[in-house]
Design an enzyme around this catalytic site. Sequence first.
Site: not given
Length: 380
Positions: A54, A114, A57
Site C-alpha cells: 500500500s 489505506s 498509495k
Amino acid sequence: MIPASAWAKESASPQSSGPQTDLAANARSAVLMDADSGTVVYEKNSHSALPPASITKIMTMLLVMEAIDDDRIKLTDQVSTSEYAASMGGSQIFLEPGEQMTVNDMLKGVAMASGNDASVALAEKLAGSEEEFVKMMNKRAEELGMKDTRFANCNGLPAAGHVSSAHDIAVMSRELLKHPEITKYTGAYQDYLRKDKEKPFWLVNTNKLVRFYPGADGLKTGFTSEAKFCLSATAKRDNLRMIVVVMGEPNTKTRNAEVSKLLDYAFSQYSNVQIYKAGDTIGKLKIEKGESAELPLTAKHSYSVLVRKGEGGKEIRHELAIQDKVTAPVTAGQQVGKLIVYRGNEVIAEFPIEAPQHVDKAGYWTLLKRSTGKLFLGGK
C-alpha cells in the site's frame, strides 16, 4: 516536469560518514533521506525492485494533490463509487456502489485507513478509469526518475510486475511532502467518515508512529503476504524533515522500531542550513513578449542542505542563477534557473527554480503599447 535527479545534486559527504552499524537489520531494503535536499545518509539494497504493497498509495495521493493544485478537482468535489471500486478487497472503508464522498473524505480514507476502494474511486474520478490512472502514475514515476518502479494498480494489491524500491518510494514521498497540507491527512491518528450518517465510520491511522514518535506526521504503511511489512515514514523536528523507507520487515513491531532507530540517528547527528524558506522572495524573472513583462519568484518549498551537527553553516554559501530573459509563452513549473549551494568551492547541492505561473504570449497591441512606453521613457 523535471526529473528527480534535477531537483538536487546530492552531497556525498553525509552518506560517506553515515552509521557504521546496520540500523535496519531486519529490512529487505531501506533508505534514510533528507526531505529538503534529497541527501541520502543511509541505504540498504535501496534500488532492489520489490512489491511495495500500500505504499503505492503515495503516488495516488501525489496525483490527487497535484490535480487539486492545478484546479482540476477540488476537495469539496463529490466522488462516486463504481461497482469496481466497491469490489476491492483488503483494507477498505467499505464504500457501497453508488455511494458518494468528497475528495477530502476519500483522501482521509486513503491516507489513514489505506482504503483500496477509496484509492480506486479517486483514480476513476481523476482519469476515468483505473487503467488510465495507472498510466498517469507510471508517467509521473518516469518524470521523477523512479527507475526501479512499475505500477500495475493504484492501491498496491498484489499484481504481476507491480514493483518499486526504497529509493523510489523516498523520491515520491519527498515529492508528496512538497504539498505540506497532505500531512493533515497522513499525520492524523484518528477521525471519522460518514459523520452525519446513522453509522459513522471510525478511522484509526495504520501508521502508529504518528501517535508515538515525536514529530512523525506520515506517510504510508503497507502489507501483503508477499511484500511483508513496509513503511514510508516522515518526521520533522525544528527545520529538519527526514524520510525513512523500509521494505520487507517481518512484523509491525520490528518495522516501527527500526524506523524509529533510523529517525533517532538522523535527528541526533544532523541539522540543516536553510537557504530559503517557503514563501521567501527569490528574485524576478524577465519575460520577453509575454502578457506580463516580469514575474516575481518565490520559494515554493524550503531549500536547505544537510550538515553534520557541529558543522553549522561553515563555508556554506549560495548563488542564484536566473535566466536573463525567457521568451513567452512560459509554462507554470518551467525551469528558469537554479539555486547553487557551495561549501567553500565545492558544489554540494543544486535546486531548479521554476516559473510560478503560466504566462501567455502578449498580443500585438500589448507589445506596441509596451514598446511605445519605452520610447517615451527613453528606452528605460
